[in-house]
Write an enzyme that holds these catalytic residues in place. Structure first.
Site, PDB file in Angstrom:
ATOM      1  N   GLU A   1      36.528  77.137  57.078  1.00  0.00           N
ATOM      2  CA  GLU A   1      35.849  78.396  57.407  1.00  0.00           C
ATOM      3  C   GLU A   1      36.852  79.492  57.774  1.00  0.00           C
ATOM      4  O   GLU A   1      36.661  80.661  57.430  1.00  0.00           O
ATOM      5  CB  GLU A   1      34.857  78.158  58.555  1.00  0.00           C
ATOM      6  CG  GLU A   1      33.668  77.306  58.120  1.00  0.00           C
ATOM      7  CD  GLU A   1      32.809  76.861  59.295  1.00  0.00           C
ATOM      8  OE1 GLU A   1      33.315  76.077  60.130  1.00  0.00           O
ATOM      9  OE2 GLU A   1      31.659  77.302  59.389  1.00  0.00           O
TER      10      GLU A   1
ATOM     11  N   GLU B   1      30.771  68.583  58.297  1.00  0.00           N
ATOM     12  CA  GLU B   1      29.989  68.629  59.543  1.00  0.00           C
ATOM     13  C   GLU B   1      28.804  67.684  59.564  1.00  0.00           C
ATOM     14  O   GLU B   1      28.425  67.175  60.626  1.00  0.00           O
ATOM     15  CB  GLU B   1      29.503  70.068  59.821  1.00  0.00           C
ATOM     16  CG  GLU B   1      30.584  71.026  60.290  1.00  0.00           C
ATOM     17  CD  GLU B   1      31.382  71.676  59.173  1.00  0.00           C
ATOM     18  OE1 GLU B   1      31.191  71.283  58.002  1.00  0.00           O
ATOM     19  OE2 GLU B   1      32.176  72.572  59.459  1.00  0.00           O
TER      20      GLU B   1
ATOM     21  N   ALA C   1      36.960  72.457  63.778  1.00  0.00           N
ATOM     22  CA  ALA C   1      36.772  72.761  65.196  1.00  0.00           C
ATOM     23  C   ALA C   1      37.162  71.503  65.972  1.00  0.00           C
ATOM     24  O   ALA C   1      37.155  70.397  65.419  1.00  0.00           O
ATOM     25  CB  ALA C   1      35.314  73.115  65.455  1.00  0.00           C
TER      26      ALA C   1
ATOM     27  N   GLY D   1      35.835  73.908  60.401  1.00  0.00           N
ATOM     28  CA  GLY D   1      36.275  75.231  60.877  1.00  0.00           C
ATOM     29  C   GLY D   1      37.573  75.690  60.235  1.00  0.00           C
ATOM     30  O   GLY D   1      37.823  76.900  60.130  1.00  0.00           O
TER      31      GLY D   1
HETATM   32  N1  COA Z   1      39.068  67.748  66.328  1.00  0.00           N
HETATM   33  C1  COA Z   1      39.798  67.142  67.271  1.00  0.00           C
HETATM   34  N2  COA Z   1      40.823  66.325  67.000  1.00  0.00           N
HETATM   35  C2  COA Z   1      41.126  66.129  65.714  1.00  0.00           C
HETATM   36  C3  COA Z   1      40.395  66.727  64.670  1.00  0.00           C
HETATM   37  C4  COA Z   1      39.328  67.575  65.024  1.00  0.00           C
HETATM   38  N3  COA Z   1      38.599  68.219  64.097  1.00  0.00           N
HETATM   39  N4  COA Z   1      40.928  66.333  63.492  1.00  0.00           N
HETATM   40  C5  COA Z   1      41.955  65.505  63.798  1.00  0.00           C
HETATM   41  N5  COA Z   1      42.074  65.398  65.137  1.00  0.00           N
HETATM   42  C6  COA Z   1      43.060  64.604  65.901  1.00  0.00           C
HETATM   43  C7  COA Z   1      42.748  63.111  65.855  1.00  0.00           C
HETATM   44  O1  COA Z   1      41.776  62.789  66.831  1.00  0.00           O
HETATM   45  C8  COA Z   1      44.111  62.541  66.153  1.00  0.00           C
HETATM   46  O2  COA Z   1      44.377  62.681  67.530  1.00  0.00           O
HETATM   47  P1  COA Z   1      45.021  61.429  68.369  1.00  0.00           P
HETATM   48  O3  COA Z   1      46.351  61.190  67.696  1.00  0.00           O
HETATM   49  O4  COA Z   1      45.151  61.968  69.759  1.00  0.00           O
HETATM   50  O5  COA Z   1      44.076  60.289  68.193  1.00  0.00           O
HETATM   51  C9  COA Z   1      45.055  63.495  65.438  1.00  0.00           C
HETATM   52  O6  COA Z   1      44.333  64.713  65.271  1.00  0.00           O
HETATM   53  C10 COA Z   1      45.469  63.011  64.059  1.00  0.00           C
HETATM   54  O7  COA Z   1      44.310  62.759  63.313  1.00  0.00           O
HETATM   55  P2  COA Z   1      44.015  61.370  62.569  1.00  0.00           P
HETATM   56  O8  COA Z   1      42.542  61.238  62.390  1.00  0.00           O
HETATM   57  O9  COA Z   1      44.709  60.251  63.277  1.00  0.00           O
HETATM   58  O10 COA Z   1      44.747  61.614  61.157  1.00  0.00           O
HETATM   59  P3  COA Z   1      44.394  60.931  59.777  1.00  0.00           P
HETATM   60  O11 COA Z   1      45.520  61.283  58.865  1.00  0.00           O
HETATM   61  O12 COA Z   1      44.082  59.480  59.953  1.00  0.00           O
HETATM   62  O13 COA Z   1      43.046  61.646  59.273  1.00  0.00           O
HETATM   63  C11 COA Z   1      41.592  63.530  58.853  1.00  0.00           C
HETATM   64  C12 COA Z   1      43.028  63.013  58.949  1.00  0.00           C
HETATM   65  C13 COA Z   1      41.645  65.031  58.669  1.00  0.00           C
HETATM   66  C14 COA Z   1      40.885  62.897  57.647  1.00  0.00           C
HETATM   67  C15 COA Z   1      40.824  63.162  60.142  1.00  0.00           C
HETATM   68  O14 COA Z   1      41.590  63.578  61.251  1.00  0.00           O
HETATM   69  C16 COA Z   1      39.466  63.794  60.264  1.00  0.00           C
HETATM   70  O15 COA Z   1      38.534  63.369  59.603  1.00  0.00           O
HETATM   71  N6  COA Z   1      39.327  64.812  61.122  1.00  0.00           N
HETATM   72  C17 COA Z   1      38.078  65.446  61.444  1.00  0.00           C
HETATM   73  C18 COA Z   1      37.637  66.328  60.326  1.00  0.00           C
HETATM   74  C19 COA Z   1      36.301  66.964  60.640  1.00  0.00           C
HETATM   75  O16 COA Z   1      35.273  66.301  60.726  1.00  0.00           O
HETATM   76  N7  COA Z   1      36.315  68.280  60.805  1.00  0.00           N
HETATM   77  C20 COA Z   1      35.132  69.046  61.044  1.00  0.00           C
HETATM   78  C21 COA Z   1      34.960  69.289  62.484  1.00  0.00           C
HETATM   79  S1  COA Z   1      33.502  70.263  62.747  1.00  0.00           S
END
Ligand code: COA
Length: 260
Positions: free
Chosen positions: A115, A135, A67, A112
């Site tokens: 999910e 989460e 999400a 999400g």
């Molecule tokens: N919501 C909003 N933005 C998200 C996102 C999310 N769930 N997951 C990634 N993004 C965005 C990042 O903020 C970043 O945006 P920016 O370039 O404007 O800063 C872009 O997507 C790229 O992500 P980034 O974190 O730089 O890539 P990465 O390769 O370093 O890491 C992940 C990848 C998936 C490990 C990391 O993005 C992450 O942990 N995301 C969240 C996962 C999460 O907690 N999901 C559950 C949500 S309830």
């Protein structure tokens, strides 16, 4: 087909490919995506040309990384509950779709995103796919059905482990646990999923819809899945496709199903 802000759609040979289209945000599911998924599923239900669906994410990095965390800021209890309720409603629509829906998981499927994949009937992962429910790292629990569908797919013990550790697992581990049906090379992913939808679509469509309904009856409170199966079996024998399917077998020819 309508056009969507956050989704790309391609309807070819009766198979609808839905691509989440927020590559710069790793296809995070914001309110607009959830709204578009709701509307595109309405089209899937209503449009007889659509025989089945493949869902994937744009780019080679993510199916959906969860999400949209940017939309979480400042939520109160009422808004949080409404957010989860809306997600549940849309994902239930995917799950109860009478046509096959396959998730082509092409990278991160987190929160999400995992999910969403679990709401689809079948999950096929590319070699680089990664799954997790992180989460609790955010002070949250899954809100789009994750605590329930993960248990249904992989059992209580491993589900609790993934939900509480927030660990990410790779595609082969996900397959071992039963979270994904198969793992394929990234370049083959979409064709593989489309071929599977085409195979399912070549069967009697009414029977396919009854399989979906009967299987999910197992998970519905207050409904006896065995009773559901009995009554849906009875319904199948009233269809023209049942007459055609059995006649084709006896006449040693390929059945020509009409979906009636
Ligand atoms: N919501 C909003 N933005 C998200 C996102 C999310 N769930 N997951 C990634 N993004 C965005 C990042 O903020 C970043 O945006 P920016 O370039 O404007 O800063 C872009 O997507 C790229 O992500 P980034 O974190 O730089 O890539 P990465 O390769 O370093 O890491 C992940 C990848 C998936 C490990 C990391 O993005 C992450 O942990 N995301 C969240 C996962 C999460 O907690 N999901 C559950 C949500 S309830």
């Amino acid at each position: 087909m309508k056009s969507y802000t956050t989704l790309l759609t391609d309807l070819t040979n009766g198979i609808l490919l839905i691509t989440l289209n927020r590559e710069d945000k790793l296809n995070a599911l914001n309110k607009a995506v959830i709204g578009d998924l709701n509307d595109v599923m309405d089209e899937v239900y209503a449009n007889a040309e659509i025989k089945g669906v493949v869902v994937t994410g744009k780019g080679n990095k993510a199916f959906a990384a969860g999400a949209d965390i940017a939309e979480f800021k400042g939520l109160d209890e009422e808004q949080g509950t409404a957010l989860a309720r809306r997600g549940h409603s849309v994902f239930n629509k995917i799950e109860m779709c009478p046509k096959p829906v396959i998730a082509a998981v092409n990278g991160f499927a987190l929160g999400g995103g995992c999910e969403l994949a679990m709401a689809c009937h079948i999950r096929i992962a590319s070699e680089n796919a990664k799954f997790g429910q992180p989460e609790v790292n955010l002070g949250l629990i899954p809100g789009y059905g994750g605590t329930q569908r993960l248990v249904q797919l992989i059992g209580k013990g491993k589900a609790l482990e993934l939900l509480m550790t927030a660990d990410m697992i790779d595609a082969h581990c996900a397959q071992k646990l039963g979270l994904v049906n198969d793992v394929v090379q990234t370049v083959e992913l979409i064709d593989h999923c489309k071929a599977m939808v085409a195979k399912i679509a070549s069967k009697a469509p009414f029977a396919i819809a009854q399989v979906i309904q009967s299987v999910y009856a197992h998970f519905k409170d207050g409904i006896d899945g065995f009773d559901t199966e009995i009554s849906l079996f009875g319904k199948c024998v009233t269809t023209e496709d049942f007459v055609e399917g059995t006649a084709a077998f006896l006449e040693k020819r390929k059945a020509n199903f009409k979906g009636k």
